[in-house]
Design an enzyme around this catalytic site. Structure first.
Site, PDB file in Angstrom:
ATOM      1  N   TYR A  40      19.123  60.003  82.156  1.00  0.00           N
ATOM      2  CA  TYR A  40      18.602  59.673  83.274  1.00  0.00           C
ATOM      3  C   TYR A  40      17.223  60.024  83.369  1.00  0.00           C
ATOM      4  O   TYR A  40      16.613  60.977  82.832  1.00  0.00           O
ATOM      5  CB  TYR A  40      18.971  60.615  84.561  1.00  0.00           C
ATOM      6  CG  TYR A  40      20.527  60.290  84.918  1.00  0.00           C
ATOM      7  CD1 TYR A  40      20.974  59.036  85.161  1.00  0.00           C
ATOM      8  CD2 TYR A  40      21.495  61.341  85.181  1.00  0.00           C
ATOM      9  CE1 TYR A  40      22.394  58.794  85.545  1.00  0.00           C
ATOM     10  CE2 TYR A  40      22.875  61.099  85.440  1.00  0.00           C
ATOM     11  CZ  TYR A  40      23.160  59.810  85.682  1.00  0.00           C
ATOM     12  OH  TYR A  40      24.563  59.342  86.142  1.00  0.00           O
ATOM     13  N   LYS A  48      34.125  92.883  93.235  1.00  0.00           N
ATOM     14  CA  LYS A  48      33.751  91.892  94.352  1.00  0.00           C
ATOM     15  C   LYS A  48      33.216  90.656  93.580  1.00  0.00           C
ATOM     16  O   LYS A  48      32.933  90.681  92.482  1.00  0.00           O
ATOM     17  CB  LYS A  48      32.717  92.376  95.460  1.00  0.00           C
ATOM     18  CG  LYS A  48      31.611  92.901  94.678  1.00  0.00           C
ATOM     19  CD  LYS A  48      30.660  93.576  95.485  1.00  0.00           C
ATOM     20  CE  LYS A  48      29.312  93.984  94.847  1.00  0.00           C
ATOM     21  NZ  LYS A  48      28.187  94.818  95.686  1.00  0.00           N
TER      22      LYS A  48
END
Ligand SMILES: *Cc1c(COP(=O)(O)O)cnc(C)c1O
Length: 383
Positions: free
Chosen positions: A275, A36
């Site tokens: 940044y 899964k």
């Protein structure tokens, strides 16, 4: 086209893990490979064929769409079980293709029987019992009705399995709850057997239960995380080591996530990097720009925290992880060049970046980090 990063999946590591797990459970317990979550991030399409080559012939998926992807990518026939989501419209497809599925509601049982009758086939089902996880499954109160319905439609339904799932076998904290689930499961099983309901396989164990509660192995184990080379939790690992004495980890990780140096830059002391002002160069520095950021699953929370490997040495992430790039400090790594390999996760020379060191330490981290690796990063099989 050169991708900015790529994932290598090691076939020999998988073979090692499958061999180890099969030896651990012995010849009388069936091994089901749980794939899964896009095979825990490894990629269903890439993982399934090498699992089959490594001797896996039984797979468990969560949903019908995963079962369909698996069916498409398997070179040879294999048993496929859907443990979770399949809705009535997909039942016909599943039964037609001999895909087995968990049944945890009467509606699913009666509908499966109806569709199977129409197709002239028997639906192969696994009756899921509610033993204390409180997720899905027939509880004690609903069992009688389920039995009666099953007996009515037994001509169209083949009871392939009876199963349950434990609520956290990877943590000792849940010890009592897991044991009471185990006991309740056996009690419910006894009741079913009394009424001549006899399944082909009884199965309850995931990776952690297989290691810590060997009595839960029964006819089959459903193994996810360990086949990918990771332990369900540090506790499960210590328990294994405690049982076996040998201190070497028998599992090997399959994944190496790699990129390359995109550009190099010199920065003088006192300048801010990237940044904002989260990182100010404490000295003159050399930075490598790596073309991976949070849009590729490299979490922004690894800003000023993460590490990568370049030329066999660790380089720290400096500044904020951007959407598509990040900067790493290579001041002390000799001769770094543009195009050099960058390892984000996995091994380079004798160093490694483990999944656990990759972010915050939490027991579910292995699972969450892997399944969050974006599906659009290409996956390649290597030896
Ligand atoms: C995910 C899952 C497993 C496998 O769990 P691992 O801890 O990865 O081994 C087994 N059974 C069910 C029902 C599951 O949902």
């Amino acid at each position: 086209m050169l991708h900015s990063s790529y994932i290598e999946i090691s076939k020999s590591a998988l073979q090692n893990n499958i061999n180890f797990l099969k030896k651990e459970i012995g010849p009388n317990v069936r091994f089901s490979s749980v794939i899964k979550g896009n095979a825990y991030g490894h990629g269903i399409e890439q993982f399934a064929p090498i699992a089959q080559e490594s001797g896996v012939d039984h797979f468990s998926v969560f949903s019908a769409d995963e079962a369909s992807r698996l069916l498409e990518s398997l070179p040879k026939a294999a048993t496929i079980v859907i443990m979770g989501y399949i809705d009535n419209p997909e039942l016909e497809w599943a039964i037609q293709n001999d895909i087995e599925f968990f049944v945890f509601e009467l509606d699913r049982l009666t509908e499966a029987a109806k569709v199977a009758m129409k197709l002239g086939k028997r639906a192969k089902i696994h009756l899921e019992l509610e033993t204390g996880m409180n997720r899905t499954g027939f509880d004690k109160g609903a069992l009688e009705q389920a039995e009666a319905t099953l007996q009515q439609c037994i001509a169209h339904v083949e009871l392939q399995g009876i199963c349950t799932h434990y609520a956290g076998a990877e943590s000792l904290q849940n010890h009592d709850r897991v044991l009471s689930q185990y006991r309740l499961f056996n009690k419910m099983l006894l009741q079913l057997r009394k009424n001549s309901i006899t399944p082909t396989q009884i199965h309850t164990a995931c990776s952690a239960a297989m290691v810590s509660y060997p009595e839960t192995r029964m006819d089959m184990v459903r193994i996810g995380i360990m086949q990918y080379g990771l332990w369900p939790s540090p506790e499960t690992y210590s328990q294994y080591i405690g049982q076996h004495g040998d201190k070497t980890d028998p599992l090997k990780r399959l994944i190496n996530w790699k990129s390359r140096v995109m550009s190099l830059k010199s920065v003088t002391q006192g300048n801010f990097i990237g940044y904002g002002t989260s990182y100010q160069a404490p000295r003159d520095m050399v930075l490598a720009v790596v073309p991976v950021g949070y849009s590729w699953g490299y979490s922004r929370s690894l800003s000023n925290q993460g590490q990568v490997l370049i030329r066999g040495q660790r380089a720290a992430v400096v500044g904020i992880v951007n959407m598509n790039v990040m900067m790493v400090d290579v001041t002390n790594i000799k001769d770094v060049q543009k195009h050099d390999e960058v390892v984000l996760l996995g091994k380079q020379k004798d160093q490694s970046i483990t999944v656990a060191s990759f972010g915050e330490l939490s027991t579910q981290l292995n699972y969450e980090l892997l399944t969050r690796l974006p599906t659009n990063i290409p996956r390649y099989i290597v030896d």
